[in-house]
Design an enzyme around this catalytic site. Structure first.
Site, PDB file in Angstrom:
ATOM      1  N   LYS A  22       0.869  -1.188   0.000  1.00 42.48           N
ATOM      2  CA  LYS A  22       0.000   0.000   0.000  1.00 42.48           C
ATOM      3  C   LYS A  22       0.897   1.227   0.000  1.00 42.48           C
ATOM      4  O   LYS A  22       1.878   1.278   0.742  1.00 42.48           O
ATOM      5  CB  LYS A  22      -0.853  -0.014   1.281  1.00 42.48           C
ATOM      6  N   ASP A  26     -12.699   1.477   4.645  1.00 44.31           N
ATOM      7  CA  ASP A  26     -11.836   2.319   5.473  1.00 44.31           C
ATOM      8  C   ASP A  26     -12.271   2.239   6.941  1.00 44.31           C
ATOM      9  O   ASP A  26     -12.056   3.175   7.705  1.00 44.31           O
ATOM     10  CB  ASP A  26     -11.829   3.783   4.992  1.00 44.31           C
TER      11      ASP A  26
HETATM   12 ZN   LIG Z   1      -7.478   3.781   4.672  1.00 44.55          ZN
END
Ligand SMILES: [Zn+2]
Length: 436
Positions: free
Chosen positions: A214, A347
């Protein structure tokens, strides 16, 4: 004399161990009688089905009348004949080791071990919400990797996890902690600059157990002083991240709000764009051309805007949340109508874990057809993870990761906010079904 007794004891212990090794337990057999099974690829329902499970995998699925004779005597039966059954849900963007209170100054008080234990709690809650697989894209101190390993070892309950370790970020970027005074000399553990710096960081994350890479391609909302509309990392750095990760067999997720940063990340070859707040037609065209997934994380706005003043965030973070999130809704709604590939991501950590299922309804409210929203959280998500061979659909050979709801989830995706039954790998995690 004592020694002789001890030796006899050791000998008998060895015999017991040997006997156990010789006769492995036969895998448990389970037959789920399902009122309806949703084929998430086509949206079609098959009624009155039996799902035959052996150990942690699905062995066969078929009509109850055909299957009844095949199920071995002694198999455990589970009656979901009044329910609709579908594959375990998948969230491609979680932060299990974090909470809504992790982003402001209060976050600096949390040790990595404390974050890992927070993760153990959130993993259980997420699994009970029907999410049997998550891709966790960002955690400090490799706490996500410890959590994944603890779940796989059976130490704590939780979803299957694909984990990134610390997200790569430029110095002072979205993945750095920017409100400490210079004398603290602080830099977050994913911070890396320059082509060589990012190559080394990708390799380091993989060395310590990352399944996916990421990185922060633009500034973010819940970070101090950086601009979500602007790219972070140069074209060369992004390319170096992606090439290094891909050459080592890892996919890449790019956090990206601004249109320019999205474009650079897509050209660099990332597998998914996370958030995509300022996505424009050029980005959409490029993503469709290259098959890049969009992971839109849209439900968070509803919860965050309502609670934004109670989380210990800095004024700058609050201001950014109020500016960026409403614009994101318009742009993402437009993207949903364009046919870009969508995988569900929440998220979760920006809002409390366990509310992940609300993402389905929010995506539908913003224009994604209900079946496509369900596909985003099942078959598409599995494809993005590279796990189409094991999760995302109910088929022989795949993990017996199964959820059930009372009603028709294609007609009403809000049913997925409250699943009544959860199974992971053949083991029942939750069963609030009223029928048995
Ligand atoms: Zn995030």
């Amino acid at each position: 004399m004592k020694r002789v007794v001890f030796l006899i004891w050791i000998f008998s212990l060895a015999q017991v161990c040997f006997a156990q090794a010789k006769a492995p337990a036969t895998p448990a057999e389970v037959a789920i009688h399902a009122g309806r099974v949703l084929d998430v690829r086509t949206g079609k329902y098959a009624t009155d089905q039996i799902i035959w499970i052996e150990g942690d995998r699905i062995k066969a699925i078929g009509s109850a009348s055909e299957m009844a004779s095949k199920i071995p005597v002694g198999a455990k039966t589970i009656d979901l004949s009044k329910n609709t059954v579908l594959p375990g849900l998948i969230d491609c963007h979680t932060h299990l080791t974090m909470t809504p209170y992790s982003n402001g100054l209060s976050g600096v008080r949390l040790s990595y071990p404390r974050q890992a234990l927070t993760g153990a709690r959130n993993a259980r809650v997420t699994l009970e919400a029907g999410f049997t697989t998550v891709r966790n894209v960002g955690a400090a101190g490799y706490a996500d990797i410890a959590l994944r390993d603890a779940i796989n070892a059976g130490d704590v309950p939780g979803p299957r996890m694909v984990v990134s370790g610390p997200p790569l970020s430029i110095t002072g970027g979205h993945g750095d902690t920017n409100f400490l005074a210079p004398q603290f000399n602080w830099s977050d553990d994913g911070v890396a600059d320059g082509v060589e710096g990012v190559q080394k960081k990708v390799r380091e994350n993989i060395k310590y157990g990352a399944d996916v890479i990421k990185f922060m391609a633009t500034g973010g909302v819940l970070s101090e002083g950086d601009n979500p509309a602007l790219a972070q990392y140069s074209e060369e750095e992004m390319k170096a991240i992606v090439d290094t990760a891909h050459s080592l067999g890892r996919k890449v997720a790019a956090h990206a709000h601004g249109a320019g940063g999205i474009k650079l990340a897509v050209i660099a070859g990332v597998d998914s764009i996370e958030h995509g707040s300022y996505i424009n037609d050029e980005d959409i065209a490029l993503m469709k051309e290259r098959g890049t997934y969009l992971v839109p994380t849209v439900y968070l706005e509803d919860w965050l805007i309502e609670n934004v003043n109670a989380l210990g965030l800095t004024p700058n973070m609050i201001e950014k949340a109020k500016t960026v999130l409403p614009i994101a809704q318009q742009n993402l709604s437009h993207a949903f109508k364009s046919g870009v590939k969508v995988a569900l991501g929440t998220d979760a950590a920006v809002y409390p874990h366990g509310l992940n299922g609300h993402e389905f309804g929010k995506m539908v409210d913003m224009g994604l057809p209900p079946l496509e929203a369900i596909q985003a959280g099942t078959v598409n998500a599995a494809d993005l993870l590279g796990w189409s061979d094991r999760v995302g659909t109910l088929e022989p050979g795949k993990f017996a990761d199964i959820v059930a709801v009372d009603g028709d989830p294609v007609a009403n995706v809000h049913l997925l906010e409250n699943v009544s039954f959860v199974m992971k790998g053949g083991a029942v995690v939750k069963d609030a079904s009223a029928t048995h």
